[in-house]
Design a protein around this motif. Sequence first.
Motif, PDB file in Angstrom:
ATOM      1  N   ALA A   1      18.081  67.637  11.458  1.00  0.00           N
ATOM      2  CA  ALA A   1      19.519  67.342  11.471  1.00  0.00           C
ATOM      3  C   ALA A   1      20.371  68.596  11.519  1.00  0.00           C
ATOM      4  CB  ALA A   1      19.883  66.522  10.225  1.00  0.00           C
ATOM      5  N   SER A   2      19.868  69.680  10.964  1.00  0.00           N
ATOM      6  CA  SER A   2      20.687  70.891  10.940  1.00  0.00           C
ATOM      7  C   SER A   2      20.810  71.535  12.300  1.00  0.00           C
ATOM      8  CB  SER A   2      20.069  71.905   9.954  1.00  0.00           C
ATOM      9  OG  SER A   2      18.753  72.231  10.370  1.00  0.00           O
ATOM     10  N   GLY A   3      19.873  71.201  13.240  1.00  0.00           N
ATOM     11  CA  GLY A   3      19.946  71.762  14.590  1.00  0.00           C
ATOM     12  C   GLY A   3      19.526  73.218  14.607  1.00  0.00           C
ATOM     13  N   VAL A   4      18.370  73.468  15.174  1.00  0.00           N
ATOM     14  CA  VAL A   4      17.845  74.822  15.130  1.00  0.00           C
ATOM     15  C   VAL A   4      18.570  75.727  16.124  1.00  0.00           C
ATOM     16  CG1 VAL A   4      15.765  76.185  15.482  1.00  0.00           C
ATOM     17  CG2 VAL A   4      15.630  73.995  14.331  1.00  0.00           C
ATOM     18  N   VAL A   5      18.852  75.172  17.313  1.00  0.00           N
ATOM     19  CA  VAL A   5      19.624  75.947  18.269  1.00  0.00           C
ATOM     20  C   VAL A   5      21.080  75.608  18.016  1.00  0.00           C
ATOM     21  CG1 VAL A   5      20.001  76.446  20.699  1.00  0.00           C
ATOM     22  CG2 VAL A   5      17.730  75.807  19.897  1.00  0.00           C
ATOM     23  N   GLY A   6      21.820  76.515  17.458  1.00  0.00           N
ATOM     24  CA  GLY A   6      23.137  76.188  16.921  1.00  0.00           C
ATOM     25  C   GLY A   6      24.221  76.067  17.973  1.00  0.00           C
ATOM     26  N   THR A   7      25.325  75.503  17.565  1.00  0.00           N
ATOM     27  CA  THR A   7      26.544  75.457  18.360  1.00  0.00           C
ATOM     28  C   THR A   7      27.492  76.509  17.849  1.00  0.00           C
ATOM     29  OG1 THR A   7      26.280  73.098  18.741  1.00  0.00           O
ATOM     30  CG2 THR A   7      28.475  74.016  19.078  1.00  0.00           C
ATOM     31  N   GLN A   8      27.915  77.368  18.727  1.00  0.00           N
ATOM     32  CA  GLN A   8      28.819  78.445  18.314  1.00  0.00           C
ATOM     33  C   GLN A   8      30.168  77.854  17.895  1.00  0.00           C
ATOM     34  OE1 GLN A   8      27.892  81.534  18.133  1.00  0.00           O
ATOM     35  NE2 GLN A   8      29.782  82.607  17.719  1.00  0.00           N
ATOM     36  N   PRO A   9      30.636  78.102  16.683  1.00  0.00           N
ATOM     37  CA  PRO A   9      31.922  77.544  16.261  1.00  0.00           C
ATOM     38  C   PRO A   9      33.079  78.193  17.023  1.00  0.00           C
ATOM     39  CG  PRO A   9      31.117  79.116  14.630  1.00  0.00           C
ATOM     40  CD  PRO A   9      30.017  78.968  15.641  1.00  0.00           C
TER      41      PRO A   9
ATOM     42  N   PRO B   1      28.365  86.232  26.242  1.00  0.00           N
ATOM     43  CA  PRO B   1      29.798  86.500  26.457  1.00  0.00           C
ATOM     44  C   PRO B   1      30.638  85.232  26.636  1.00  0.00           C
ATOM     45  CG  PRO B   1      28.445  87.973  27.793  1.00  0.00           C
ATOM     46  CD  PRO B   1      27.507  86.995  27.179  1.00  0.00           C
ATOM     47  N   LEU B   2      30.024  84.136  27.058  1.00  0.00           N
ATOM     48  CA  LEU B   2      30.756  82.890  27.259  1.00  0.00           C
ATOM     49  C   LEU B   2      30.509  81.887  26.128  1.00  0.00           C
ATOM     50  CD1 LEU B   2      30.123  82.429  31.087  1.00  0.00           C
ATOM     51  CD2 LEU B   2      32.246  83.158  29.979  1.00  0.00           C
ATOM     52  N   SER B   3      30.060  82.379  24.984  1.00  0.00           N
ATOM     53  CA  SER B   3      29.711  81.468  23.895  1.00  0.00           C
ATOM     54  C   SER B   3      30.905  80.681  23.370  1.00  0.00           C
ATOM     55  CB  SER B   3      29.066  82.245  22.742  1.00  0.00           C
ATOM     56  OG  SER B   3      29.948  83.234  22.240  1.00  0.00           O
ATOM     57  N   HIS B   4      32.137  81.173  23.607  1.00  0.00           N
ATOM     58  CA  HIS B   4      33.327  80.467  23.130  1.00  0.00           C
ATOM     59  C   HIS B   4      33.936  79.564  24.197  1.00  0.00           C
ATOM     60  CE1 HIS B   4      33.426  82.628  19.325  1.00  0.00           C
ATOM     61  NE2 HIS B   4      33.160  83.745  19.994  1.00  0.00           N
ATOM     62  N   ALA B   5      33.263  79.409  25.315  1.00  0.00           N
ATOM     63  CA  ALA B   5      33.775  78.533  26.366  1.00  0.00           C
ATOM     64  C   ALA B   5      33.879  77.106  25.852  1.00  0.00           C
ATOM     65  CB  ALA B   5      32.861  78.581  27.583  1.00  0.00           C
ATOM     66  N   ARG B   6      34.898  76.389  26.309  1.00  0.00           N
ATOM     67  CA  ARG B   6      35.106  75.025  25.846  1.00  0.00           C
ATOM     68  C   ARG B   6      35.221  74.027  26.993  1.00  0.00           C
ATOM     69  NH1 ARG B   6      32.987  76.702  22.414  1.00  0.00           N
ATOM     70  NH2 ARG B   6      33.551  76.986  20.222  1.00  0.00           N
ATOM     71  N   SER B   7      35.021  74.455  28.220  1.00  0.00           N
ATOM     72  CA  SER B   7      35.070  73.541  29.346  1.00  0.00           C
ATOM     73  C   SER B   7      34.239  74.106  30.488  1.00  0.00           C
ATOM     74  CB  SER B   7      36.509  73.319  29.819  1.00  0.00           C
ATOM     75  OG  SER B   7      37.005  74.485  30.449  1.00  0.00           O
ATOM     76  N   LEU B   8      33.905  73.252  31.432  1.00  0.00           N
ATOM     77  CA  LEU B   8      33.187  73.715  32.613  1.00  0.00           C
ATOM     78  C   LEU B   8      34.007  74.751  33.371  1.00  0.00           C
ATOM     79  CD1 LEU B   8      31.527  70.503  34.138  1.00  0.00           C
ATOM     80  CD2 LEU B   8      30.373  72.477  33.132  1.00  0.00           C
ATOM     81  N   ARG B   9      35.334  74.601  33.360  1.00  0.00           N
ATOM     82  CA  ARG B   9      36.185  75.566  34.056  1.00  0.00           C
ATOM     83  C   ARG B   9      35.991  76.965  33.493  1.00  0.00           C
ATOM     84  NH1 ARG B   9      39.861  74.807  37.702  1.00  0.00           N
ATOM     85  NH2 ARG B   9      39.731  72.546  37.391  1.00  0.00           N
ATOM     86  N   ASP B  10      35.757  77.069  32.172  1.00  0.00           N
ATOM     87  CA  ASP B  10      35.519  78.378  31.560  1.00  0.00           C
ATOM     88  C   ASP B  10      34.201  78.986  32.030  1.00  0.00           C
ATOM     89  OD1 ASP B  10      37.839  78.030  30.091  1.00  0.00           O
ATOM     90  OD2 ASP B  10      36.788  77.211  28.335  1.00  0.00           O
ATOM     91  N   LEU B  11      33.311  78.147  32.578  1.00  0.00           N
ATOM     92  CA  LEU B  11      31.992  78.616  33.002  1.00  0.00           C
ATOM     93  C   LEU B  11      31.897  78.774  34.521  1.00  0.00           C
ATOM     94  CD1 LEU B  11      29.788  76.293  30.736  1.00  0.00           C
ATOM     95  CD2 LEU B  11      30.585  78.607  30.236  1.00  0.00           C
ATOM     96  N   ALA B  12      33.035  78.670  35.195  1.00  0.00           N
ATOM     97  CA  ALA B  12      33.019  78.639  36.661  1.00  0.00           C
ATOM     98  C   ALA B  12      32.406  79.895  37.269  1.00  0.00           C
ATOM     99  CB  ALA B  12      34.436  78.425  37.191  1.00  0.00           C
ATOM    100  N   GLY B  13      32.524  81.038  36.608  1.00  0.00           N
ATOM    101  CA  GLY B  13      31.991  82.267  37.180  1.00  0.00           C
ATOM    102  C   GLY B  13      30.585  82.610  36.721  1.00  0.00           C
TER     103      GLY B  13
END
Length: 316
Positions: A308-316, A175-187
Amino acid sequence: MEIAQMRDFVVIADQKSLRRAARTLGVTQPALSRSIRALEHSLGGALLERWGGGVALTQLGEIALSRCRTVLNELRLAQDELTQMRGASHGHVHVCFSSAAHMVFLPAAMRMFRQHYPDVTTYVHDGLLPGVESRLRDGTFDFYVGPILDSLAPDLTSEILFQNERVVLGRRNHPLSHARSLRDLAGAEWVSTPVMDKEEKGLGAHFSAAGLPPPKFAVNASSALSFVFAVAHSDLLMFAPVQWTNISMFDGTLQRIAIRETLSSPPMGLVKRRKLPLTPAAGYFCDMVRRVAGYPGASLMPDTPDTASGVVGTQP
């Protein structure tokens, strides 16, 4: 004190049972009891207390165990060192790697080591420095590779292999995959993956610097397998070395949550005893670790798979 008596005592202490120790050593329980009584007589006091089906160490036993373990390890190391110096390629090497060090160093370093020392038995242990310092100091482990601390016991020495970074990981479609800062993860709730004595010195320091309350650690774990299963099957997050993003076994299971803050991590390094030399085989293994780390003067870098492709991806 005899070597056999010290060996018997260490095995009993490790097994916490006379019966299991006798089975491990291939002797009868009465013979093992006689050995321990003789050792206690020579030291002038009881080493063990019997209770229920097991044994516990007395205060004297705690001190004796550390000394006996060191003596036995030194004898093993001396035998390996002398035989290897005469050209023999057998013996034992005990190495301890953190989870990230397993990912970065172990495959290539082990391959090169085995090519040079095919008959040496290698024991690979998993751990972090605070939990394995005593086993480095008494010679149980030849060396450790993983996050290193600012302060070490005076009889240990360290060298930095490279500076490292940590990232935030969660399950796929968190549910927090689109977070972009630590503040978004505070909870969020977290799995504690301590690199140092307390995770508050790691992730907690980043939250504090951002003016946020301390993160809530809902699960405490001590192994990489526990981290993965706890995070992959819940909404928990973890604070992990960036090397976790290049492991194919986690494909489709974990994803990196791409927050903008840079999350520093203790440097990746190598720790061994300060004054006592490594055996030739253990020293060669250290050199292969350094080579994988890209030390200047390395004549041959190992072949490694393209990640290089990164197996564990970064959510765009």
